[in-house]
Design a protein around this motif. Structure first.
Motif, PDB file in Angstrom:
ATOM      1  N   ASP A 161       0.872  -1.176   0.000  1.00  0.00           N
ATOM      2  CA  ASP A 161       0.000   0.000   0.000  1.00  0.00           C
ATOM      3  C   ASP A 161       0.907   1.223   0.000  1.00  0.00           C
ATOM      4  OD1 ASP A 161      -1.912   1.893   0.336  1.00  0.00           O
ATOM      5  OD2 ASP A 161      -2.468   1.314   2.374  1.00  0.00           O
ATOM      6  N   HIS A 194       2.186  -4.863   4.284  1.00  0.00           N
ATOM      7  CA  HIS A 194       1.606  -5.671   5.346  1.00  0.00           C
ATOM      8  C   HIS A 194       1.923  -7.137   5.077  1.00  0.00           C
ATOM      9  CE1 HIS A 194      -0.816  -2.107   6.347  1.00  0.00           C
ATOM     10  NE2 HIS A 194      -1.004  -1.993   5.038  1.00  0.00           N
ATOM     11  N   SER A 245      -2.467 -12.500  10.013  1.00  0.00           N
ATOM     12  CA  SER A 245      -3.692 -11.696   9.896  1.00  0.00           C
ATOM     13  C   SER A 245      -4.665 -12.233   8.868  1.00  0.00           C
ATOM     14  CB  SER A 245      -3.334 -10.267   9.493  1.00  0.00           C
ATOM     15  OG  SER A 245      -2.740 -10.276   8.200  1.00  0.00           O
ATOM     16  N   TYR A 284     -12.296  -6.423   0.479  1.00  0.00           N
ATOM     17  CA  TYR A 284     -11.439  -5.881   1.538  1.00  0.00           C
ATOM     18  C   TYR A 284     -10.430  -4.872   0.984  1.00  0.00           C
ATOM     19  CZ  TYR A 284     -13.237  -9.517   4.633  1.00  0.00           C
ATOM     20  OH  TYR A 284     -14.052 -10.307   5.391  1.00  0.00           O
ATOM     21  N   ASN A 315      -9.582  -6.958  12.541  1.00  0.00           N
ATOM     22  CA  ASN A 315      -9.095  -5.603  12.827  1.00  0.00           C
ATOM     23  C   ASN A 315      -7.858  -5.278  12.001  1.00  0.00           C
ATOM     24  OD1 ASN A 315     -11.090  -5.062  14.671  1.00  0.00           O
ATOM     25  ND2 ASN A 315      -9.902  -5.884  16.400  1.00  0.00           N
ATOM     26  N   ARG A 316      -6.911  -6.212  11.968  1.00  0.00           N
ATOM     27  CA  ARG A 316      -5.698  -5.960  11.188  1.00  0.00           C
ATOM     28  C   ARG A 316      -6.012  -5.946   9.698  1.00  0.00           C
ATOM     29  NH1 ARG A 316      -2.455 -10.424  13.882  1.00  0.00           N
ATOM     30  NH2 ARG A 316      -0.841 -10.215  12.324  1.00  0.00           N
ATOM     31  N   ALA A 320      -8.708  -4.902   8.329  1.00  0.00           N
ATOM     32  CA  ALA A 320      -9.384  -3.641   8.003  1.00  0.00           C
ATOM     33  C   ALA A 320      -8.375  -2.549   7.631  1.00  0.00           C
ATOM     34  CB  ALA A 320     -10.228  -3.193   9.185  1.00  0.00           C
ATOM     35  N   ASN A 321      -7.156  -2.657   8.151  1.00  0.00           N
ATOM     36  CA  ASN A 321      -6.127  -1.655   7.853  1.00  0.00           C
ATOM     37  C   ASN A 321      -5.177  -2.112   6.751  1.00  0.00           C
ATOM     38  OD1 ASN A 321      -6.890   0.235   9.860  1.00  0.00           O
ATOM     39  ND2 ASN A 321      -6.099  -1.206  11.387  1.00  0.00           N
ATOM     40  N   MET A 322      -5.537  -3.179   6.099  1.00  0.00           N
ATOM     41  CA  MET A 322      -4.640  -3.774   5.112  1.00  0.00           C
ATOM     42  C   MET A 322      -5.280  -3.681   3.731  1.00  0.00           C
ATOM     43  SD  MET A 322      -3.303  -7.689   5.016  1.00  0.00           S
ATOM     44  CE  MET A 322      -2.619  -7.688   6.624  1.00  0.00           C
ATOM     45  N   LYS A 323      -4.906  -2.676   2.971  1.00  0.00           N
ATOM     46  CA  LYS A 323      -5.449  -2.545   1.625  1.00  0.00           C
ATOM     47  C   LYS A 323      -4.285  -2.414   0.645  1.00  0.00           C
ATOM     48  CE  LYS A 323      -9.669  -0.387   3.281  1.00  0.00           C
ATOM     49  NZ  LYS A 323     -10.070  -1.728   3.736  1.00  0.00           N
TER      50      LYS A 323
END
Ligand SMILES: CC(C)(COP(=O)(O)OP(=O)(O)OC[C@H]1O[C@@H](n2cnc3c(N)ncnc32)[C@H](O)[C@@H]1OP(=O)(O)O)[C@@H](O)C(=O)NCCC(=O)NCCS
Length: 147
Positions: free
Chosen positions: A46, A51, A88, A110, A131-132, A134-137
């Motif tokens: 990203d 990630h 994750s 996602y 949760n993790r 959700a921040n991984m795009k």
């Protein structure tokens, strides 16, 4: 579906930094290996951030042993072990009627995309930590073993 080169992919993964020995499992009938699953390290890129995630590949069961639940057992065991090892998410490129029953969803839902053109329903992610994830795009970067 097979392109008959999966054995070479296994060897390349084993020789790479992406290899995770604990997530390479075999199914055994007495002394005979009848199935195999491998999960290895990949990254989701990203921008400057990256990630860590896992790729599920390859997965195989000897034809004479298929349709007995061995593939499902290999997936469930490897997913369970990956979750306990605190990964994750797991990415798979595979059939969209097979993997959803194990919890895989379209990765595009996602915001995660493949580095190649493929119909989006075939590129899936299994969330191990919502949760993790959700921040991984971003776009998946496979290890050099897949090149
Ligand atoms: C995919 C594979 C590992 C499944 O192993 P398995 O031990 O037969 O799997 P299970 O017995 O747990 O599940 C079988 C079910 O999965 C489904 N299934 C199996 N292979 C499938 C495929 N390629 N596409 C879609 N669904 C498939 C079938 O619906 C089957 O259900 P049925 O037994 O009611 O007909 C095995 O078919 C195989 O080795 N295929 C060749 C390699 C391959 O395609 N690997 C996956 C790469 S993404």
């Amino acid at each position: 579906m097979s392109d008959h080169t999966e054995q070479e992919l296994i060897m390349k993964i084993k020789e790479s930094d992406a290899y995770i020995p604990a997530l390479s499992l075999v199914a055994v009938d007495h002394t005979k290996i009848v199935g195999h699953i491998m999960m290895s390290k990949i990254q989701v890129m990203d921008g400057q951030a990256h990630h860590h995630a896992l790729a599920l590949a390859p997965l195989s069961v000897l034809p004479a042993y298929q349709h007995q639940g061995i593939g499902s057992q290999l997936i469930r065991q490897a997913v369970d072990m990956a979750g306990r090892a605190d990964y994750s998410s797991i990415i798979v490129l595979g059939h969209h009627t097979y993997y959803p029953k194990f919890g895989f969803r379209k990765a595009s839902d996602y915001g995660i995309y493949p580095p190649f053109d493929v119909p989006e329903e075939y590129f899936m992610v299994l969330p191990l930590d919502e949760n993790r994830l959700a921040n991984m795009k971003g776009t998946v970067k496979y290890s050099s073993a897949f090149e």
